[in-house]
Scaffold this motif. Structure first.
Motif: not given
Length: 344
Positions: A207-232
């Motif tokens: 599987v190659p690096m999927l840049s849009a998948v990476a960008a969306v997943d990163s935003a959904r994680q690091s921009g979500h307060a509950l997820k930041v506190i509970t999973s970094g």
């Protein structure tokens, strides 16, 4: 509903890392720390559980019920981990099939030795988990499952006790989806998944690096307060890697390298392998965040951050591999002494 940011006990406490359903390890650790089965200590110490009580291990229901009893007796507190949050939000994940009526793990022949739960017992566990805070704090000490992020904690502190975890999660997700849709990233991600999505769960796929998948997943994680506190916090990685049943485009960030506050932080979540470092690297999700650091060393520029996850959550894999002398441990940090204690 209970506030998601709550005061931490005053006085001496023992902070226990990720148990992951290993009830026998919990019993052994409590005994070594000097507690009885109800969490009473002869010198008045109290317990703080740093999240991830459940999943993968042999008896998650009994673990939750033991900790809930200790908390109800006033002898302990607990914060929500990402594994508990998944249950509260009704999200099936690898290792949590024990909780759901339709056990997705058992259907695939996985985690067959895990105790399961049903009926009123499931409802009672869900109700208790739904009342847990995600942050415990006092002047000298902060407890989270994965990450202390001041902006995320401040946002959650403003929620008070008026909103449920599911409501907070829904509001965070709605805001992020609106922003991602406006950016065009969701459309790009859909195109990448249309081409590669059927291979993301195949360990043997290329599987190659999927840049849009990476960008969306990163935003959904690091921009979500509950997820930041509970999973970094996460960021796009340089190359995909396979972990927890899926090819990943993001890696965890060692946030403690930038933590400069006076108060100490105790967390779990990040696999801190107490054995050989090469083994740690092989088992880590992405880069080993503790490379070159002793398993019981304090972290960060001020040496005031401690991770108390010593890989008890990998016992299930060691058992499956036929290992009889386990490497992963369940441990605790004694505060204010700063001493680490393990179940053996």
């Amino acid at each position: 509903m209970a506030a998601v940011v709550q005061p931490l006990f005053e006085g001496p406490v023992d902070l226990i890392g990720d148990i992951h359903g290993e009830i026998c390890l919990l019993d052994a650790l409590l005994a070594r720390l000097g507690y009885d089965g109800e969490g009473r200590h002869p010198r008045g110490r109290r317990l703080v559980f740093c999240g991830d009580l459940v999943d993968r291990g042999q008896d998650s229901p009994a673990t939750v019920e033991r900790v809930a009893g200790i908390v109800a007796a006033g002898n302990g507190q607990a914060v929500l981990g990402n594994h508990e949050l998944n249950l509260v939000l009704g999200k099936p994940k690898e290792g949590n099939g024990w909780f759901f009526e339709s056990d997705h793990d058992q259907a695939r022949g996985h985690f067959l030795d895990c105790a399961r739960v049903g009926g009123t017992r499931r409802e009672a566990i869900l109700d208790w988990l739904s009342q847990l805070p995600v942050v415990l704090e006092r002047g000298d000490l902060r407890v989270v499952h994965a990450c202390w992020d001041s902006a995320a904690v401040d946002l959650l502190r403003q929620q008070g006790s008026e909103k449920s975890l599911s409501t907070i999660d829904g509001e965070q997700q709605a805001r992020l989806e609106q922003e991602l849709r406006a950016s065009g990233l969701l459309e790009q991600r859909a195109a990448e998944l249309a081409q590669w999505g059927d291979r993301l769960y195949d360990r043997n796929a290329v599987v190659p690096m999927l840049s849009a998948v990476a960008a969306v997943d990163s935003a959904r994680q690091s921009g979500h307060a509950l997820k930041v506190i509970t999973s970094g916090v996460e960021r796009p990685t340089t190359a995909p890697f396979f972990a927890s049943g899926k090819w990943r485009m993001n890696e965890r960030v060692a946030w403690w390298h930038e933590y400069e506050d006076d108060a100490a932080v105790v967390m779990g979540h990040y696999w801190r392998w107490p054995g050989d470092e090469s083994e740690a690297a092989a088992r880590s999700r992405g880069p080993n965040l503790f490379d070159g650091v002793a398993h019981d060393a304090w972290l960060g520029p001020r040496r005031n951050v401690m991770c108390v996850d010593w890989c008890a959550g990998l016992r299930w894999r060691e058992r499956a591999e036929g290992i009889t002398r386990f490497t992963g441990l369940l441990g605790a940090l004694r505060w204010p002494e700063g001493e680490t204690v393990y179940e053996r």
